[in-house]
Write an enzyme that holds these catalytic residues in place. Structure first.
Site, short mmCIF file in Angstrom:
data_model
loop_
_atom_site.label_atom_id
_atom_site.label_comp_id
_atom_site.label_asym_id
_atom_site.label_seq_id
_atom_site.Cartn_x
_atom_site.Cartn_y
_atom_site.Cartn_z
N GLY A 1 8.00 -24.51 49.25
CA GLY A 1 7.57 -24.72 47.88
C GLY A 1 8.62 -25.39 47.04
N ASN B 1 8.38 -23.53 41.11
CA ASN B 1 9.47 -23.86 42.00
C ASN B 1 10.82 -23.50 41.39
OD1 ASN B 1 7.95 -25.53 44.16
ND2 ASN B 1 7.24 -26.26 42.18
N GLN C 1 0.85 -1.18 0.00
CA GLN C 1 0.00 0.00 0.00
C GLN C 1 0.88 1.24 0.00
OE1 GLN C 1 -2.55 -0.72 3.36
NE2 GLN C 1 -4.08 -1.78 2.13
N TYR D 1 18.82 -17.64 44.09
CA TYR D 1 18.70 -19.09 43.96
C TYR D 1 19.30 -19.57 42.65
CZ TYR D 1 15.11 -18.77 47.60
OH TYR D 1 14.43 -18.54 48.74
#
Lengths: 252, 551
Positions: B446, B482, B147, B333
Site C-alpha cells: 500500500g 498510505n 439565562q 514508520y
C-alpha cells in the site's frame, strides 16, 4: 539499448538474466522434493494435496473462449488449494531482490500471484505448482543460503547488519549456520514450526560470487548512479509520466 | 564522518562503529533490555491481578528484542527516548498538538459588526469589542451569560479555553485590551508581520479555543458549533440584544458558516468525518499551523522539518494509524522522519547543493531540468548514506521509512531551489523511482502505490486531475491510506515558502492564529515538545483529575 532492463553494469545484466525467460538459471544446489515440502510446511511429505474443487475435467463448466485459450496449470487442473513461499532478500548482496523477483516471476511463469514489499516477497500458486516453483527458487541462483531467508511471517532482516557468520538476522532463527560442516541448515519451516530433522541447504556463496550475481546496486558493489544508461532511462520514465497528459512540445 | 548529523545518534543506538557491517544478535536479553517494556510488564501484572483478566505479556507472540531495541533521538534535540514513548497514546505532547488544532476555529467579527452598525445602528468601538471579549472568555469554556438557571463547566477542567482576536489594523489592536489580542508585531519578524497585516487589513478575526476535553469527548465538528453557540450568547449579552431578534440569527450564521475557518474540511461520507478532523487538514494548513517559520526565519530546513514532524505525528500516527487503520504499527514508520537527525542531514545536504549550484535559494529555473538535477543528487546522496553506514540502514529497517526520508529530502531541496512546491513534489516522485531501481524495493504494497502513479498528476491543477500541493490533503485521491507520505508532503508544501521567506504557506489567518503563547502545545518547536512528551514532562490540558477521585 538492451531490452527487458536497461543498463551497462553487471547488476543490470543480472536483472536481465533473471527476467529473461530464455536465460537458463544456474543450478547451485540440490534440494530434494521432500525437503522442499518440509520447508514450505503446507503438507507433510507424502500427504495428498488438499483440493478446493474437483479436477477441472470432472467439472461441467460452461463454454467460454477464455477457457479455450488458456491452458490450466497442473494444480488448477487438479483442483489444488492456493499456497505460498515467501523470501526475504538481504540488502548485503543477496542474489535476488524484491522487485527483480516480481518482474522475473511474471515473465517466467503463469498462474501465479506475487506481492512485493521492501522486506519480503511472496509468490502464491496452486500447491503442486508452488512446490515446483519453490524447488527452482531454492536450487538456482535466486537463492543463497545465508543472505536469502525463507519466511512466512516474522520477516525483519533484509536491511539489518549480518551476524558473525555472515547470515541475515531472523528473529525465529529458521536458518542456522553449522560451524562444523560450514553449511546452513533449516531447522524450522518457513512459518517457524520446528522440523523433526534439519534440512541441509548448503554452503553460503562467497562474497565474490554474491557480488557477481547480485541484482542490487550498492556503492560498495556497483553504484546505480554510475550506470548512466539505467539512470537515463529512469529519468525518461519520470519525464514521460509527468508530462504524459500534456503537450510535450509546449511543455507545462 | 564527523559532518554527518546522524552519526551521534548511531553511536548512541549501537555499540559498534556505524560503518560496521556485522553484529551479534539473539543475546540481548529480549524485552528485558528495554526499561519501558520492563515497566510495562510490571504494570501489566498488577492490572491483571486487579481486574482478573490477563493483560500485557511480551512473551506471547513473536519474541521481542532478538536484536538491539534501539533508542531514538528526537531530531535537533539532545533527548533520546524509547520507541514506545513516541506512540501517541504514550505521549501527551503529541496528543495535545492534535487537541490544540481540533479545538481551534477562526471566526470573523466583521459580519457581526456590520449587522450591529448598519442594521441596528449600534456603535462598535474598541471598548465594546473588549467588553464582548471579556464576555466570550467567560462563556467559551462553558459558562452561561443570558439565562439564570444554567449548569456550567468547572473552570479547572476547561482552563485551556479562551478567545483572542487579531487584526492588521495596529491602531485598533492597540486599543483593545492586550489580554485578548494576538499581537502580530510581537510574534513575527518585522517583514513577516508587515506581510501578514497587509493581508488581514482592517478585519477583526477571533482565534477560538474550545476546551480540549470537548474535542476528545465529542469530535472536531463540535468545535465550530460549541464556539458559535457561545459567541452568539456573548453577542446578545455584550450588545444587549433581544434574544431572538433577527440579528442574532445573523450572528449565529456568521459564526457557524459565513465567516468561519475550520482547521480541517468536512470529509466525504465514505470517510465519515466532520470538520476539524485530521483527514481534512490540507498540507498548507498544517504548514501554517506550525510556527517554525517565524522562529527559524533564516533556516528553511528547520522550518520545513518541524512541519514534517508535526505532520508525521498527526497524519500518520493519529489519522492514518488509528482513525483509518487501527493498530499500533504506524509509529514505527512515522518517527523515521523526525528522529536521529537523518532527514535533517539529507535536507541540509540538499540545501547546500542548491546554494552551491544555483548561487542562492529560489534561483533555479522552475522546470523539470531542476527536478532531475536536484532530485537525483539528493536522492543518491541519501541512498549512499544507507549503504556507507549499516547502522543507518538498520535504524530505518523498513523500506518505507527510507523511502519517506529520501524523497522528503529530494522534494524539500528541489522546492528550495525553485521556490515552488509542485516541482518539489515532482522530485519526491523521482526520488521514489531512483530508490526503487537502486535497491529493487521500495515500501510495502500500500505504501508505494501512490508513488508509482503520482507523477502523472503533479503538474495539473484542473478539477479531478490535480491540485497545488498546499491545497492537497490526506483525503486527496491516492493519498488517503498510505503512511509515511502526508507529513512529508506538508513539509514539501512548506519548503518553497521557507526558502522564499514567505510569512505563510497557504492561509495567513491560520499562521497568525497559532502564533499564540497561550496554546498548550508550542507549535514553534514541535520536536522539542514531542521530546518533552516522551520524557513525561509535558503538561497537557483538559485533564479530568479535578472530577475524579484523588489518588
Amino acid at each position: 539499448m538492451a531490452q527487458i532492463y536497461p543498463g551497462t553494469s553487471q547488476v543490470a545484466q543480472n536483472r536481465r538474466n533473471f527476467t529473461n525467460p530464455e536465460y537458463e538459471l544456474e543450478k547451485l544446489r540440490e534440494i530434494s522434493d521432500e525437503d522442499v515440502v518440509k520447508i514450505l510446511g503446507h503438507r507433510a511429505p507424502g500427504e495428498d494435496y488438499k483440493s478446493v474443487h474437483p479436477p477441472l475435467d470432472e467439472m461441467d463448466e460452461p463454454d467460454d473462449i477464455v477457457r479455450e485459450l488458456v491452458t490450466p496449470i497442473d494444480g488448477a487442473k487438479a483442483g489444488d488449494r492456493i499456497r505460498y513461499i515467501q523470501f526475504v532478500d538481504s540488502m548485503y548482496f543477496a542474489p535476488a531482490q524484491p522487485y527483480l523477483r516480481a518482474r522475473s516471476y511474471l515473465s517466467r511463469w503463469r498462474g501465479i500471484d506475487t506481492g512485493t514489499l521492501s522486506g519480503r516477497q511472496v509468490i502464491e500458486a496452486r500447491e503442486r505448482d508452488i512446490e515446483r516453483l519453490s524447488k527452482i527458487l531454492l536450487e538456482t541462483e535466486y537463492f543463497d543460503t545465508a543472505r536469502t531467508g525463507i519466511r512466512g511471517a516474522g520477516v525483519h532482516g533484509h536491511s539489518l547488519r549480518l551476524d558473525e557468520n555472515g547470515l541475515m538476522f531472523d528473529m525465529l532463527r529458521r536458518q542456522v549456520f553449522n560451524k562444523e560442516t560450514g553449511k546452513v541448515e533449516m531447522v524450522r519451516d518457513q512459518i517457524g514450526v520446528d522440523l523433526d530433522e534439519p534440512v541441509v541447504l548448503g554452503e553460503p556463496l562467497d562474497e565474490e560470487t554474491l557480488k557477481a550475481k547480485t541484482t542490487i546496486y550498492r556503492i560498495d558493489g556497483e553504484a546505480y548512479k554510475d550506470d548512466k544508461e539505467a539512470v537515463e532511462v529512469l529519468h525518461n520514465i519520470h519525464v514521460s509520466r509527468s508530462f504524459g497528459a500534456f503537450d510535450p512540445n509546449a511543455g507545462w | 564522518m564527523a559532518d554527518k548529523k546522524f552519526i551521534d545518534a548511531m553511536k548512541q543506538k549501537f555499540s559498534e562503529d556505524p560503518t560496521e557491517k556485522t553484529t551479534q544478535f539473539y543475546n540481548m536479553g529480549g524485552w528485558t533490555q528495554s526499561e519501558r517494556k520492563t515497566a510495562f510488564v510490571n504494570e501489566g501484572k498488577e492490572i491483571a491481578e486487579k481486574r482478573g483478566i490477563p493483560m500485557y505479556n511480551p512473551d506471547i507472540g513473536t519474541p521481542l528484542g532478538q536484536r538491539a531495541l534501539m533508542s531514538y533521538k528526537l531530531s535537533t534535540t539532545d533527548t533520546y527516548v524509547e520507541g514506545d514513548d513516541l506512540h501517541f497514546i504514550n505521549n501527551a505532547a503529541i496528543q495535545q498538538a492534535w487537541d490544540d488544532i481540533r479545538r481551534t476555529v477562526i471566526v470573523g467579527l466583521n459580519t457581526a459588526h456590520n449587522v450591529l452598525e448598519k442594521r441596528l445602528g449600534i456603535e462598535v468601538t474598541p471598548e465594546t469589542i473588549t467588553n464582548y471579549l471579556e464576555t466570550v472568555n467567560h462563556a467559551m469554556p462553558g459558562a452561561a451569560v443570558v439565562q439564570e438557571h444554567m449548569v456550567e463547566t468547572d473552570p479547572l477542567v476547561v482552563q485551556d479555553s479562551y478567545v483572542k482576536v487579531f487584526t492588521g489594523d495596529d491602531e485598533l489592536a492597540d486599543e483593545i485590551d492586550s489580554a485578548f489580542v494576538l499581537d502580530i508585531n510581537k510574534e513575527f519578524p518585522e517583514e513577516q508581520a508587515e506581510a501578514l497585516k497587509a493581508e488581514v487589513g482592517g478585519a477583526v478575526w477571533q482565534a477560538v479555543r474550545i476546551p480540549s476535553i470537548v474535542g476528545r469527548v465529542c469530535d472536531g465538528g463540535t468545535t465550530s458549533r460549541w464556539s458559535a453557540m457561545q459567541i452568539g450568547m456573548s453577542m446578545i449579552s455584550a450588545y444587549n440584544q433581544c434574544a431572538g431578534e433577527g440579528a442574532t440569527g445573523d450572528f449565529a450564521y456568521a459564526s457557524k458558516h459565513a465567516e468561519v475557518i475550520h482547521m480541517g474540511t468536512y470529509l466525504p461520507v465514505r470517510r465519515a468525518r466532520a470538520e476539524n478532523e485530521l483527514g481534512g487538514v490540507p498540507f498548507g494548513f498544517m504548514a501554517d499551523i506550525c510556527q517554525a517559520s517565524r522562529v527559524h526565519a533564516d533556516d528553511p530546513v528547520a522550518t520545513s522539518l518541524e512541519v514534517v514532524a508535526l505532520g508525521a505525528a498527526l497524519y500518520d500516527q493519529i489519522w492514518l494509524g488509528s482513525y483509518m487503520s487501527g493498530g499500533v504499527g504506524f509509529t514505527q514508520y512515522a518517527t523515521a522522519a523526525y528522529t536521529d537527525d537523518v532527514l535533517d542531514d539529507f535536507t541540509y545536504y540538499g540545501k547546500d547543493y542548491v546554494e552551491d549550484k544555483y548561487g542562492e535559494l529560489c534561483a533555479a529555473p522552475n522546470n523539470m531540468d531542476t527536478v532531475l538535477d536536484v532530485g537525483t543528487e539528493v536522492a543518491f546522496y541519501a541512498l549512499d548514506q544507507y549503504e556507507e553506514y549499516p547502522a543507518l540502514l538498520e535504524t530505518h529497517f523498513g523500506g518505507s521509512q527510507r523511502a519517506s526520508v529520501i524523497s522528503a529530502a529530494a522534494g524539500c531541496s528541489t522546492a528550495f531551489a525553485t521556490g515552488n512546491a509542485q516541482t518539489g513534489l515532482s522530485a519526491w516522485y523521482l526520488g521514489m523511482y531512483l530508490h526503487k531501481e537502486q535497491h529493487s524495493r521500495l515500501g510495502f504494497y500500500g505504501y508505494d502505490l501512490q508513488d508509482q502513479c503520482g507523477a502523472a498528476n503533479v503538474f495539473s491543477i484542473r478539477n479531478d486531475e490535480g491540485l497545488p500541493l498546499e491545497m492537497r490533503g490526506p483525503n486527496y485521491p491516492n493519498y488517503a491510506m498510505n503512511v509515511g507520505h502526508q507529513g512529508e508532503y506538508a513539509g514539501i508544501a512548506q519548503a518553497p515558502h521557507a526558502a522564499r521567506g514567505d510569512a505563510w504557506a497557504f492561509n495567513p489567518l491560520i499562521k497568525i492564529a497559532f502564533a499564540d503563547k497561550n496554546l498548550v502545545f508550542d507549535f514553534s518547536q514541535v520536536r522539542a515538545e514531542f521530546a518533552k512528551g516522551a520524557l513525561r514532562e509535558f503538561e497537557p490540558a483538559g485533564e479530568r483529575t479535578v472530577i475524579t477521585p484523588a489518588k
